[in-house]
Design a protein around this motif. Sequence first.
Motif, PDB file in Angstrom:
ATOM      1  N   PRO A 329      65.301  44.359  50.901  1.00  0.00           N
ATOM      2  CA  PRO A 329      64.019  44.921  51.355  1.00  0.00           C
ATOM      3  C   PRO A 329      64.207  46.093  52.311  1.00  0.00           C
ATOM      4  O   PRO A 329      63.435  47.048  52.292  1.00  0.00           O
ATOM      5  N   PHE A 330      65.254  46.005  53.140  1.00  0.00           N
ATOM      6  CA  PHE A 330      65.478  47.103  54.082  1.00  0.00           C
ATOM      7  C   PHE A 330      65.932  48.374  53.368  1.00  0.00           C
ATOM      8  O   PHE A 330      65.624  49.489  53.800  1.00  0.00           O
ATOM      9  N   THR A 331      66.674  48.225  52.279  1.00  0.00           N
ATOM     10  CA  THR A 331      67.052  49.398  51.484  1.00  0.00           C
ATOM     11  C   THR A 331      65.800  50.137  51.027  1.00  0.00           C
ATOM     12  O   THR A 331      65.695  51.361  51.161  1.00  0.00           O
ATOM     13  N   TYR A 332      64.855  49.385  50.477  1.00  0.00           N
ATOM     14  CA  TYR A 332      63.603  50.004  50.034  1.00  0.00           C
ATOM     15  C   TYR A 332      62.858  50.635  51.201  1.00  0.00           C
ATOM     16  O   TYR A 332      62.264  51.705  51.086  1.00  0.00           O
ATOM     17  N   LYS A 333      62.870  49.952  52.332  1.00  0.00           N
ATOM     18  CA  LYS A 333      62.163  50.473  53.503  1.00  0.00           C
ATOM     19  C   LYS A 333      62.735  51.829  53.917  1.00  0.00           C
ATOM     20  O   LYS A 333      61.991  52.766  54.246  1.00  0.00           O
ATOM     21  N   LEU A 334      64.046  51.936  53.922  1.00  0.00           N
ATOM     22  CA  LEU A 334      64.692  53.210  54.258  1.00  0.00           C
ATOM     23  C   LEU A 334      64.298  54.306  53.276  1.00  0.00           C
ATOM     24  O   LEU A 334      63.997  55.443  53.670  1.00  0.00           O
TER      25      LEU A 334
END
Length: 626
Positions: A329-334
């Motif tokens: 999820p953090f990859t997408y957030k970045l």
Amino acid sequence: MWALRRASIPLRSPGFSIGISRVSCAKLEILSPSIEEDKAGTLESPQEAFDRCLYLKRFYHTTCRSSNVFVVRQFSSQAGAKSSGEEDDLEDGFSELEMPSSAKANQDGNVEDESDDELISEPELSDDGVDIEERSQNELELLDSETDPSEKKVVKKWAQSALFKAILDAPGLSIHNALDKWVEEGNDLSRAEISLAVLNLRKRRMYGRALQLSEWLEVNKHLDFVERDYASRLDLIAKVHGLQKAESYIEKIPKSFRGEVIYRTLMANCAVANNIKKAEDIFNKMKDLGFPISSFACNQLLLLYKRIDKKKIADVLLLMEKENVKPTPFTYKLLIDTKGQSNDITGMDQIVQTMKAEGFEPDIHTQAILVKHYTSGGLKDKAEAILKEMEGDNLKDRRVCRVLLPLYAQLGKADDVSRVWKVCESSPRLEECMAAIDAWGKLKKIEEAEAVFDRMSKTWQKLTSKHYSVLLKVYANHKMLAKGKDLIKRMGDSGCRIGPLTWDALVKLYVEAGEVEKADSILQKAAQHNQLKPMFSSYMTIMEQYAKRGDVHNTEKAFHRMRQAGYVGRLRQFQALIQAYINAKAPAYGIKDRMKADNVFPNRALAAQLVHVDAFRKTAMSDLLD
């Protein structure tokens, strides 16, 4: 894929290659396409390369290997946790990374003693456009993934331990006598008690004392150290003494415990320090040691490149595709935030769709990022729709309030800010008060912001500089120098310790009032007479003001002081420095060599600046004269 690979190889960037093939003989490298000194316009743009990676037909459908990441509250830069949405609260002071659901923040709103330790530094609230919410994500994922199952129930409650209280009450800089006394009195020194004490120390950013506790435990053989204990020590050393000392400490760790967690920890701290070269070196070292390429490591690189060199994002995405590393999820957030910063709202929406297709629903902080970019892009209807979705049918979920307040203020919705604040007003929490002060400040309602601050100061007897700095920034933004000075005096009278957050607000206060030299003087004194390091943004505020004036001498001095403080050369620093030369109509001799020495390669904007300060640039007139 071949077209993508070709797009990734226009030029090699000296000193950076990340091998990504562990199964074949050929070694594919991630290449950082940089701009040739005088041919900036010939390359494919970072945005185009980024788009190619994002629209791959197969967007990472494979799963990545699970790995136990060392958990410690306040770890520098971690990414990759899977959030269930159970808890998304932020804790200031975390680095820009991913927050797992299990780490529960203090929900009762009671302020505890958050006095700064002698060797800690307050977190940066802003740095090159980096959002504090992004910083918070990584820290807690370490906590969730590394803590022993037997300890997790205690950890989630964030209960205070008796050992922590004894350490907190220890007089002076050393806590060893207090620890010796603790053992002599026969008190509990189990691993669970130690872990809870360390977590509470980290929560309050008391890294110096946490490091002393770790050293005392090992020297006195009160704990059999395992890999996560060594990783904890490494992280604390990096926070207190810097990356070089931390890297040296790795050699002292027994080889049997020198695993992936150790190098991840160091890489995380490199991300916090914005040290791209060191982070890339550690990435390659992990590969050479045979550790699997993980989403954690890739997210560290994405995080760094998002801040400093967006051209390289496409390379990391290609790496993840090739190595079957599934985005978190953090990859997408970045990626969402990167698209938003590039004003590519369509691309941002496509990433959100891909994220949902992969089974991840945007959490509250991802939604906040979307609102921020929709608002700046003029899409207020879309921003309001997400805010209503975040709010739900009612505001019983108080976690949402402090996120909604500044977002409604950004949209100019004073009525909504007032409505949300009324939900909190009867029993406000500290973070909600701070969010309300910020929101009223954005709406230019200074009296309302002051009223919330007065309410906060009456409710909690002991406020820290972090809490004062919120109102101080409001005064700075509105050039209210007299009120800012009065608030500083009030801080001093209350015995509040002044640190980097306060210095940053003071610098901005005086700069906005037109007193740049006074702001510079304050920052110099702060840097010289304190163990805490001023924030990156503090230096940049002053440096950019001197650059506007064309004051090359003072801009160079500010640049030099940043290096002395440990802030390595970055694109933004060179942009300000070169702008000073442009405004002074003076050539910048050797500036390209200085940039190469710092591994800083120009983007298109900087390349255009360089043309204006090239002492040997050929023009039509110079050709005639020659």
